[in-house]
Design a protein around this motif. Structure first.
Motif, PDB file in Angstrom:
ATOM      1  N   LEU A 177       0.798  -1.219   0.000  1.00 61.68           N
ATOM      2  CA  LEU A 177       0.000   0.000   0.000  1.00 61.68           C
ATOM      3  C   LEU A 177       0.834   1.275   0.000  1.00 61.68           C
ATOM      4  CD1 LEU A 177      -2.711  -1.061   2.616  1.00 61.68           C
ATOM      5  CD2 LEU A 177      -2.937  -1.045   0.134  1.00 61.68           C
ATOM      6  N   GLY A 178       2.056   1.216   0.528  1.00 62.87           N
ATOM      7  CA  GLY A 178       2.846   2.426   0.722  1.00 62.87           C
ATOM      8  C   GLY A 178       3.873   2.721  -0.350  1.00 62.87           C
ATOM      9  N   ILE A 179       4.190   1.751  -1.210  1.00 62.19           N
ATOM     10  CA  ILE A 179       5.240   1.963  -2.214  1.00 62.19           C
ATOM     11  C   ILE A 179       4.712   2.469  -3.558  1.00 62.19           C
ATOM     12  CG2 ILE A 179       6.966   0.740  -3.612  1.00 62.19           C
ATOM     13  CD1 ILE A 179       7.712  -0.804  -1.101  1.00 62.19           C
ATOM     14  N   PRO A 180       3.484   2.122  -3.982  1.00 60.20           N
ATOM     15  CA  PRO A 180       3.001   2.651  -5.265  1.00 60.20           C
ATOM     16  C   PRO A 180       3.152   4.172  -5.347  1.00 60.20           C
ATOM     17  CG  PRO A 180       1.479   1.015  -4.442  1.00 60.20           C
ATOM     18  CD  PRO A 180       2.463   1.253  -3.341  1.00 60.20           C
ATOM     19  N   GLY A 181       3.547   4.648  -6.533  1.00 61.81           N
ATOM     20  CA  GLY A 181       3.758   6.076  -6.728  1.00 61.81           C
ATOM     21  C   GLY A 181       5.207   6.497  -6.599  1.00 61.81           C
ATOM     22  N   MET A 182       6.068   5.644  -5.998  1.00 69.10           N
ATOM     23  CA  MET A 182       7.502   5.953  -5.951  1.00 69.10           C
ATOM     24  C   MET A 182       8.082   5.910  -7.363  1.00 69.10           C
ATOM     25  SD  MET A 182       9.242   4.028  -2.659  1.00 69.10           S
ATOM     26  CE  MET A 182      10.832   4.814  -3.035  1.00 69.10           C
ATOM     27  N   ARG A 183       9.143   6.665  -7.568  1.00 65.42           N
ATOM     28  CA  ARG A 183       9.863   6.632  -8.845  1.00 65.42           C
ATOM     29  C   ARG A 183      11.246   6.008  -8.654  1.00 65.42           C
ATOM     30  NH1 ARG A 183       8.115   9.541 -13.214  1.00 65.42           N
ATOM     31  NH2 ARG A 183       6.273  10.866 -12.906  1.00 65.42           N
ATOM     32  N   GLU A 184      11.749   5.419  -9.722  1.00 67.76           N
ATOM     33  CA  GLU A 184      13.118   4.892  -9.685  1.00 67.76           C
ATOM     34  C   GLU A 184      14.067   5.992  -9.199  1.00 67.76           C
ATOM     35  OE1 GLU A 184      14.337   3.428 -13.452  1.00 67.76           O
ATOM     36  OE2 GLU A 184      13.346   1.485 -13.243  1.00 67.76           O
ATOM     37  N   GLY A 185      14.979   5.605  -8.307  1.00 72.74           N
ATOM     38  CA  GLY A 185      15.921   6.566  -7.741  1.00 72.74           C
ATOM     39  C   GLY A 185      15.398   7.260  -6.501  1.00 72.74           C
ATOM     40  N   GLY A 186      14.147   6.960  -6.117  1.00 72.32           N
ATOM     41  CA  GLY A 186      13.557   7.623  -4.962  1.00 72.32           C
ATOM     42  C   GLY A 186      13.823   6.888  -3.658  1.00 72.32           C
ATOM     43  N   ARG A 187      13.628   7.624  -2.571  1.00 70.62           N
ATOM     44  CA  ARG A 187      13.763   7.067  -1.211  1.00 70.62           C
ATOM     45  C   ARG A 187      12.540   7.512  -0.418  1.00 70.62           C
ATOM     46  NH1 ARG A 187      19.327   7.835   1.945  1.00 70.62           N
ATOM     47  NH2 ARG A 187      19.769   5.994   0.650  1.00 70.62           N
ATOM     48  N   ARG A 188      11.862   6.554   0.218  1.00 70.82           N
ATOM     49  CA  ARG A 188      10.636   6.848   0.954  1.00 70.82           C
ATOM     50  C   ARG A 188      10.715   6.250   2.352  1.00 70.82           C
ATOM     51  NH1 ARG A 188       4.928   5.952  -2.000  1.00 70.82           N
ATOM     52  NH2 ARG A 188       5.720   7.820  -3.049  1.00 70.82           N
TER      53      ARG A 188
END
Length: 230
Positions: A180-191
């Motif tokens: 549920l929390g990872i969708p929307g991240m882009r390659e190279g991102g940190r969340r």
């Protein structure tokens, strides 16, 4: 008198012989019927086997294996396939005072567990915004992660000490907090994700994590492999 006695004896012997012969005939008749019945049963059974031999149905049971959490330990809370997540995070932002430092891409981050009470719902914040492909349900992702817990305020797992972790997003291969929390991240991102027990490991966590523990993940998205189009 003697003659009469001898005649009675002869008659008795004849009667006995006749009785023995009748019994012998009855036994022979019984044996014949037993043989006839056995033969009939064998014939009928053979015929039934021949006529029914082509109708046998074989049923194969398929076993499904599900990979669970973003570690090598299986968690029962992840066994339920999650609902496909949206392509953007709809969870509250982690308060600025509780966020971990952004750090640098390609370097393991430092997790800061908030000293305030654990949130009752998941919170999320992008520490570094990526510029590559967007992660969505069905994609295969390659990631690095660090995990700390509220119960210890320490790091309990890190892929940075071994190798990146790969999984398919949105199909229940990981805990619900990831799906549920990872969708929307882009390659190279940190969340950073703060995940309550209801979306984490619940009451059956792997070793090193407390029961009903709140989790603090920092995840780096290294690569997105889009789902194959059918």
């Amino acid at each position: 008198m003697a003659t009469t006695k001898r005649e009675r004896q002869k008659a008795a012997r004849r009667e006995k012989m006749e009785r023995l012969q009748r019994e012998s005939k009855r036994r022979q008749m019984v044996r014949r019927w037993i043989i006839i019945v056995i033969v009939a049963v064998i014939v009928l059974g053979t015929g039934f086997a021949l006529f029914s031999g082509g109708t046998t149905t074989t049923t194969t049971t398929l076993a499904t294996t599900t990979t669970m959490a973003p570690t090598t330990t299986t968690s029962s809370n992840s066994a339920t396939t999650t609902t496909i997540a949206p392509t953007t995070s709809s969870f509250p932002q982690i308060p600025a005072a509780d966020r971990s430092a952004a750090g640098k891409t390609g370097v393991a981050p430092t997790v800061t567990v908030p000293t305030s009470a654990a949130p009752t719902q998941m919170e999320s914040s992008d520490l570094i915004t990526g510029t590559g492909a967007v992660a969505k349900a069905g994609d295969t992702l390659q990631m690095q992660y660090v995990l700390a817990t509220y119960s210890t305020h320490k790091v309990v797992q890190s892929s940075w000490t071994s190798q990146p972790f790969s999984f398919t997003l949105g199909v229940g291969q990981v805990i619900q907090g990831w799906d549920l929390g990872i969708p929307g991240m882009r390659e190279g991102g940190r969340r950073e994700l703060i995940i309550p027990a209801s979306l984490g490991y619940g009451t059956t966590p792997p070793s090193g994590i407390g029961s009903n523990d709140t989790l603090v993940f920092i995840v780096d998205l290294l690569k997105v492999t889009p789902a194959a189009k059918g």
